[in-house]
Design a protein around this motif. Sequence first.
Motif, short mmCIF file in Angstrom:
data_model
loop_
_atom_site.label_atom_id
_atom_site.label_comp_id
_atom_site.label_asym_id
_atom_site.label_seq_id
_atom_site.Cartn_x
_atom_site.Cartn_y
_atom_site.Cartn_z
N THR A 10 -52.11 -3.92 58.21
CA THR A 10 -51.16 -3.41 57.23
C THR A 10 -51.22 -4.22 55.94
OG1 THR A 10 -49.70 -2.65 58.99
CG2 THR A 10 -48.73 -2.90 56.82
N ALA A 11 -51.29 -3.51 54.82
CA ALA A 11 -51.23 -4.17 53.52
C ALA A 11 -49.78 -4.25 53.03
CB ALA A 11 -52.08 -3.41 52.50
N ILE A 12 -49.02 -3.16 53.22
CA ILE A 12 -47.65 -3.07 52.73
C ILE A 12 -46.78 -2.47 53.82
CG2 ILE A 12 -46.11 -2.10 50.97
CD1 ILE A 12 -48.62 -1.72 49.22
N ARG A 13 -45.64 -3.10 54.07
CA ARG A 13 -44.65 -2.54 55.00
C ARG A 13 -43.30 -2.51 54.30
NH1 ARG A 13 -45.09 -1.81 60.20
NH2 ARG A 13 -46.79 -3.33 60.39
N VAL A 14 -42.73 -1.33 54.20
CA VAL A 14 -41.42 -1.12 53.59
C VAL A 14 -40.44 -0.76 54.71
CG1 VAL A 14 -40.08 0.30 52.00
CG2 VAL A 14 -42.41 -0.39 51.40
N VAL A 34 -35.51 3.78 52.98
CA VAL A 34 -36.92 4.15 52.82
C VAL A 34 -37.79 3.22 53.67
CG1 VAL A 34 -38.85 4.31 51.20
CG2 VAL A 34 -36.57 5.07 50.51
N SER A 35 -38.59 3.80 54.56
CA SER A 35 -39.47 3.02 55.42
C SER A 35 -40.85 3.69 55.52
CB SER A 35 -38.89 2.89 56.84
OG SER A 35 -37.66 2.20 56.84
N PHE A 36 -41.90 2.89 55.41
CA PHE A 36 -43.27 3.36 55.63
C PHE A 36 -44.19 2.15 55.59
CE2 PHE A 36 -42.57 3.49 51.07
CZ PHE A 36 -43.71 2.87 50.55
N SER A 37 -45.43 2.33 55.98
CA SER A 37 -46.42 1.26 55.85
C SER A 37 -47.74 1.84 55.36
CB SER A 37 -46.62 0.54 57.19
OG SER A 37 -47.09 1.43 58.18
N LEU A 38 -48.53 1.00 54.70
CA LEU A 38 -49.83 1.39 54.18
C LEU A 38 -50.87 0.38 54.66
CD1 LEU A 38 -48.86 2.18 50.46
CD2 LEU A 38 -49.27 3.83 52.30
N ASN A 39 -52.03 0.88 55.03
CA ASN A 39 -53.11 0.02 55.50
C ASN A 39 -53.92 -0.53 54.33
OD1 ASN A 39 -52.51 0.35 58.24
ND2 ASN A 39 -53.73 2.23 58.35
N ARG A 40 -54.64 -1.60 54.59
CA ARG A 40 -55.53 -2.18 53.58
C ARG A 40 -56.57 -1.15 53.15
NH1 ARG A 40 -55.56 -7.99 53.35
NH2 ARG A 40 -54.15 -8.88 54.90
N GLY A 70 -32.70 -3.91 53.10
CA GLY A 70 -34.05 -3.78 53.60
C GLY A 70 -35.01 -4.75 52.94
N GLY A 71 -36.31 -4.52 53.16
CA GLY A 71 -37.28 -5.46 52.61
C GLY A 71 -38.67 -4.88 52.51
N VAL A 72 -39.54 -5.66 51.86
CA VAL A 72 -40.95 -5.30 51.66
C VAL A 72 -41.80 -6.48 52.09
CG1 VAL A 72 -42.72 -4.68 49.97
CG2 VAL A 72 -40.40 -3.79 49.70
N ASP A 73 -42.81 -6.21 52.89
CA ASP A 73 -43.83 -7.21 53.24
C ASP A 73 -45.13 -6.81 52.55
OD1 ASP A 73 -41.84 -8.03 54.94
OD2 ASP A 73 -43.15 -8.25 56.68
N ILE A 74 -45.76 -7.76 51.87
CA ILE A 74 -47.08 -7.54 51.29
C ILE A 74 -48.04 -8.53 51.92
CG2 ILE A 74 -48.49 -7.67 49.20
CD1 ILE A 74 -46.23 -6.65 47.60
N LEU A 75 -49.07 -7.99 52.57
CA LEU A 75 -50.11 -8.82 53.19
C LEU A 75 -49.49 -9.84 54.14
CD1 LEU A 75 -52.20 -9.41 49.95
CD2 LEU A 75 -52.57 -7.65 51.69
#
Length: 229
Positions: A10-14, A34-40, A70-75
């Motif tokens: 995962t690159a980004i997790r919201v 709002v929740s979702f994740s994006l791959n590298r 909520g929160g955001v994770d990057i890398l």
Amino acid sequence: MDLREQSVSTAIRVTKLGKRVRLPESELCILEDVSFSLNRGETAAIVGASGSGKSTLLSLMAGLDTPSEGGVDILGTALNALDEDGRAKLRGASVGFVFQNFQLLPALTALENVMLPLELSGHADPESAARDILGKVGLAERLQHYPRQLSGGEQQRVAIARAFVVDPAVLFADEPTGNLDTDTGRAIADLLFELNATRGTTLVLVTHDERLAARCQRQLRLNAGRLLA
């Protein structure tokens, strides 16, 4: 980034992201749950009507603003765990941002605008790296021109070169073709997807252009601050 080094990680997790703004007599909800994740290496478009929260979501994902919930994770790094300096350091190392109005510094040439983030990060040879990326975006003959001497499309190319020159793992772009004519906008979009493909950068766009959104692997559609299924 070498494409061989990409993984499906995962690159980004919201996660349950919300943003509220207090008004004199009420509270305005801009984003909710709002929740979702994006791959590298993935490409995604954030779409929706004006006022649906698209640019706010992009700013929160990039750490330019802070959420109400909520929160955001990057890398793998939680933005909520960082202070403003920490978020700026993460952006400098791993994140690029292309603004709708370019945000080039008018007193600097195209070359100097692109060199700036490299100089701030202590790069050993910022001029060579900046010349190389400007050549890749078709501006090898415009290095010494100031923003006022460049067309809108050329200014956007400088902005994209500046964002990509630090080889970001993630690139955010807010309406990257919004101020451009159709042909120039198509060329800029081609450039973004080409750089995504060759460098493996995770690309997240905010756009009103459904044709541009359709070129992305994912479309994240907002309606009144909520992410539609």
